[in-house]
Scaffold this motif. Structure first.
Motif, PDB file in Angstrom:
ATOM      1  N   ALA A 223      61.524  45.283  41.298  1.00 12.47           N
ATOM      2  CA  ALA A 223      60.778  44.445  42.227  1.00 12.47           C
ATOM      3  C   ALA A 223      60.308  43.173  41.533  1.00 12.47           C
ATOM      4  O   ALA A 223      60.091  43.149  40.313  1.00 12.47           O
ATOM      5  CB  ALA A 223      59.581  45.218  42.782  1.00 12.47           C
ATOM      6  N   GLY A 224      60.124  42.106  42.314  1.00 14.00           N
ATOM      7  CA  GLY A 224      59.640  40.845  41.764  1.00 14.00           C
ATOM      8  C   GLY A 224      60.724  39.781  41.759  1.00 14.00           C
ATOM      9  O   GLY A 224      61.893  40.065  41.473  1.00 14.00           O
ATOM     10  N   ARG A 225      60.350  38.545  42.073  1.00 17.94           N
ATOM     11  CA  ARG A 225      61.302  37.435  42.158  1.00 17.94           C
ATOM     12  C   ARG A 225      60.817  36.273  41.290  1.00 17.94           C
ATOM     13  O   ARG A 225      59.630  36.122  41.029  1.00 17.94           O
ATOM     14  CB  ARG A 225      61.415  36.945  43.611  1.00 17.94           C
ATOM     15  CG  ARG A 225      61.799  38.019  44.608  1.00 17.94           C
ATOM     16  CD  ARG A 225      63.296  38.299  44.538  1.00 17.94           C
ATOM     17  NE  ARG A 225      63.636  39.318  45.527  1.00 17.94           N
ATOM     18  CZ  ARG A 225      63.718  40.624  45.272  1.00 17.94           C
ATOM     19  NH1 ARG A 225      63.524  41.058  44.049  1.00 17.94           N
ATOM     20  NH2 ARG A 225      64.019  41.476  46.218  1.00 17.94           N
ATOM     21  N   ARG A 226      61.733  35.425  40.887  1.00 14.61           N
ATOM     22  CA  ARG A 226      61.393  34.189  40.202  1.00 14.61           C
ATOM     23  C   ARG A 226      62.367  33.101  40.632  1.00 14.61           C
ATOM     24  O   ARG A 226      63.359  33.380  41.311  1.00 14.61           O
ATOM     25  CB  ARG A 226      61.408  34.361  38.673  1.00 14.61           C
ATOM     26  CG  ARG A 226      62.786  34.559  38.088  1.00 14.61           C
ATOM     27  CD  ARG A 226      62.731  34.804  36.567  1.00 14.61           C
ATOM     28  NE  ARG A 226      62.418  33.630  35.785  1.00 14.61           N
ATOM     29  CZ  ARG A 226      63.321  32.754  35.338  1.00 14.61           C
ATOM     30  NH1 ARG A 226      64.604  32.919  35.633  1.00 14.61           N
ATOM     31  NH2 ARG A 226      62.957  31.727  34.602  1.00 14.61           N
ATOM     32  N   LYS A 227      62.066  31.861  40.256  1.00 10.42           N
ATOM     33  CA  LYS A 227      62.953  30.737  40.548  1.00 10.42           C
ATOM     34  C   LYS A 227      63.713  30.344  39.286  1.00 10.42           C
ATOM     35  O   LYS A 227      63.187  30.439  38.173  1.00 10.42           O
ATOM     36  CB  LYS A 227      62.146  29.559  41.084  1.00 10.42           C
ATOM     37  CG  LYS A 227      61.524  29.831  42.448  1.00 10.42           C
ATOM     38  CD  LYS A 227      60.819  28.607  42.999  1.00 10.42           C
ATOM     39  CE  LYS A 227      60.256  28.905  44.389  1.00 10.42           C
ATOM     40  NZ  LYS A 227      59.558  27.716  44.963  1.00 10.42           N
ATOM     41  N   LEU A 228      64.947  29.920  39.485  1.00 13.66           N
ATOM     42  CA  LEU A 228      65.792  29.566  38.348  1.00 13.66           C
ATOM     43  C   LEU A 228      65.328  28.272  37.698  1.00 13.66           C
ATOM     44  O   LEU A 228      64.864  27.349  38.374  1.00 13.66           O
ATOM     45  CB  LEU A 228      67.251  29.429  38.800  1.00 13.66           C
ATOM     46  CG  LEU A 228      67.876  30.644  39.489  1.00 13.66           C
ATOM     47  CD1 LEU A 228      69.336  30.376  39.811  1.00 13.66           C
ATOM     48  CD2 LEU A 228      67.744  31.886  38.623  1.00 13.66           C
ATOM     49  N   THR A 229      65.495  28.196  36.395  1.00  6.00           N
ATOM     50  CA  THR A 229      65.118  27.003  35.645  1.00  6.00           C
ATOM     51  C   THR A 229      66.363  26.181  35.315  1.00  6.00           C
ATOM     52  O   THR A 229      67.487  26.523  35.692  1.00  6.00           O
ATOM     53  CB  THR A 229      64.371  27.400  34.367  1.00  6.00           C
ATOM     54  OG1 THR A 229      65.213  28.247  33.574  1.00  6.00           O
ATOM     55  CG2 THR A 229      63.087  28.150  34.703  1.00  6.00           C
ATOM     56  N   LYS A 230      66.154  25.103  34.560  1.00  7.26           N
ATOM     57  CA  LYS A 230      67.244  24.154  34.289  1.00  7.26           C
ATOM     58  C   LYS A 230      68.404  24.808  33.549  1.00  7.26           C
ATOM     59  O   LYS A 230      69.564  24.641  33.921  1.00  7.26           O
ATOM     60  CB  LYS A 230      66.697  22.976  33.490  1.00  7.26           C
ATOM     61  CG  LYS A 230      67.750  21.915  33.189  1.00  7.26           C
ATOM     62  CD  LYS A 230      67.135  20.745  32.442  1.00  7.26           C
ATOM     63  CE  LYS A 230      68.182  19.671  32.151  1.00  7.26           C
ATOM     64  NZ  LYS A 230      67.590  18.520  31.407  1.00  7.26           N
ATOM     65  N   ASN A 231      68.117  25.513  32.481  1.00 10.39           N
ATOM     66  CA  ASN A 231      69.147  26.222  31.711  1.00 10.39           C
ATOM     67  C   ASN A 231      68.823  27.712  31.782  1.00 10.39           C
ATOM     68  O   ASN A 231      68.045  28.212  30.973  1.00 10.39           O
ATOM     69  CB  ASN A 231      69.181  25.742  30.261  1.00 10.39           C
ATOM     70  CG  ASN A 231      69.584  24.286  30.152  1.00 10.39           C
ATOM     71  OD1 ASN A 231      70.642  23.891  30.640  1.00 10.39           O
ATOM     72  ND2 ASN A 231      68.733  23.469  29.540  1.00 10.39           N
TER      73      ASN A 231
END
Length: 383
Positions: A223-231
């Motif tokens: 469970a749990g989400r995040r947003k993608l970063t540049k690299n």
């Protein structure tokens, strides 16, 4: 009636099981795996979370023991004509109902096979079952009989697998439209699952795996989400599903710049998957396929970063997992044969540098080299 195969297909499966039972001198078999019931009759339910069983005698006659909630489900989705209900009540013991059913079927003292190795029979219910049957007849473990019959896919089943694979490709296409810096994992996951549903597919037997950053090294859903970063690194494992038939895929997708370590691990994963393809031919075993994977990983100096299995059979599966047996692991003697649908995954997780790389797809075995069921190539994907 909502059957996904012709009646003749189910008749052929029943006849194959009758032959296996005769070879093992079984007067009856008591099935608890939902996959077995679905394969044999079309019966489609998640009611196996409760006690239920399908009894088939040596003459091919069948009786389903289940709860009232699944009575109409069985009538609507299966070829089963004889259905017996056990009643929910305080102190109910459906194992006793099963014993009474077996007695009514004139099986007292008979040699009866029981499908123990399944999520459809908990340890609690298994103990109650043994208590009821220990003096009833000769009880033998028949866990692998139907599962091995399911390993070999009929032409009609291959069509289901091919449709599932097409849905896997559609899911990847949907994900690739969204993967970039700032993309939300939840939106990516939603798009993948939507593509499968919109294509006429079904829920998978387990959750899709999605993880980025450090979570890209995980081989299970969390469970749990995040947003993608540049690299960034994003690991995805998903399956197109059609009429419960699964065609998994696995990829680690990068955003921005490709690090030296990512490139090293991708080259190793690609080499290993190609080595596995060469070994996935009649004349070799599931163990030989794993050995090809292990040798390739060792040649890249990655033995400590690989897993101890590199794939498994897939087909019609129910929760909690789309993984089926047999698996590609060391020493597995099961022969590779035509008409198997097999998922091979190369998973490399370097915890020291927190670098992940995966590559996997589903194959149909043939008389020679296996046929990939995905239309996507094996190139590294960078967004």
């Amino acid at each position: 009636m909502a059957l996904h195969f012709e009646r003749s297909e189910f008749d052929a499966r029943r006849d194959r099981l009758i032959i296996e039972m005769a070879e093992k001198k079984l007067d009856a078999i008591v099935l608890f795996a939902q996959e077995s019931m679905y394969w044999l009759t079309g019966y489609d339910t998640f009611g196996f979370c409760f006690f239920q069983s399908l009894v088939m005698k040596a003459d091919g006659s069948m009786v389903l023991l289940t709860r009232s909630a699944d009575l109409r489900q069985a009538r609507h989705t299966s070829t089963i004509e004889n259905i017996v209900l056990w009643t929910d009540r305080d102190g109910a013991n459906p194992a006793l109902d099963l014993r009474n059913l077996l007695n009514d079927l004139d099986l007292l003292g008979a040699r009866i096979g029981v499908e123990y190795d399944t999520h459809g029979l908990t340890a609690f219910n298994g103990r109650r079952l043994d208590e009821q049957l220990q003096t009833f007849g000769q009880i033998v473990d028949a866990s692998g009989i139907v599962s091995r019959l399911r390993l070999f896919k009929s032409p009609a089943e291959v069509q289901k697998a091919e449709k599932a694979a097409a849905l896997s490709d559609e899911a990847l296409d949907a994900a690739l439209k969204l993967i970039k810096q700032g993309a939300d994992e939840g939106a990516i996951l939603a798009a993948m699952q939507a593509a499968i549903f919109q294509g006429g597919g079904d829920y998978p037997a387990n959750e899709f795996i999605i993880g980025s950053g450090p979570d890209a090294l995980l081989c299970r859903y969390k469970a749990g989400r995040r947003k993608l970063t540049k690299n960034d690194q994003l690991t995805l494992e998903w399956a197109g599903v059609f009429h419960h038939y699964h065609a998994p895929m696995m990829r680690t997708i990068l955003t921005g710049k490709v690090s030296k370590r990512h490139q090293e691990l991708f080259d190793a994963a690609q080499d290993a998957l190609l080595a596995v393809e060469k070994a996935m031919t009649p004349g070799n075993t599931f163990g030989d396929v794993f050995d090809a994977h292990a040798r390739s990983m060792e040649s890249h100096g990655l033995t400590k970063h690989r897993l101890n299995a590199c794939g498994y059979s897939v087909g019609a599966r129910f929760a909690p997992s789309w993984m089926d047996m047999p698996m590609f692991y060391q020493g597995n003697p099961e022969p590779i044969a035509p008409s198997m649908t097999l998922f091979a995954h190369m998973i490399i997780m370097d915890s020291e540098s927190e670098t992940a790389m995966t590559l996997g797809r589903t194959y149909l075995t043939t008389e020679t080299q296996p046929k990939p069921l995905s239309r996507h190539d094996l190139d590294l994907i960078v967004k």
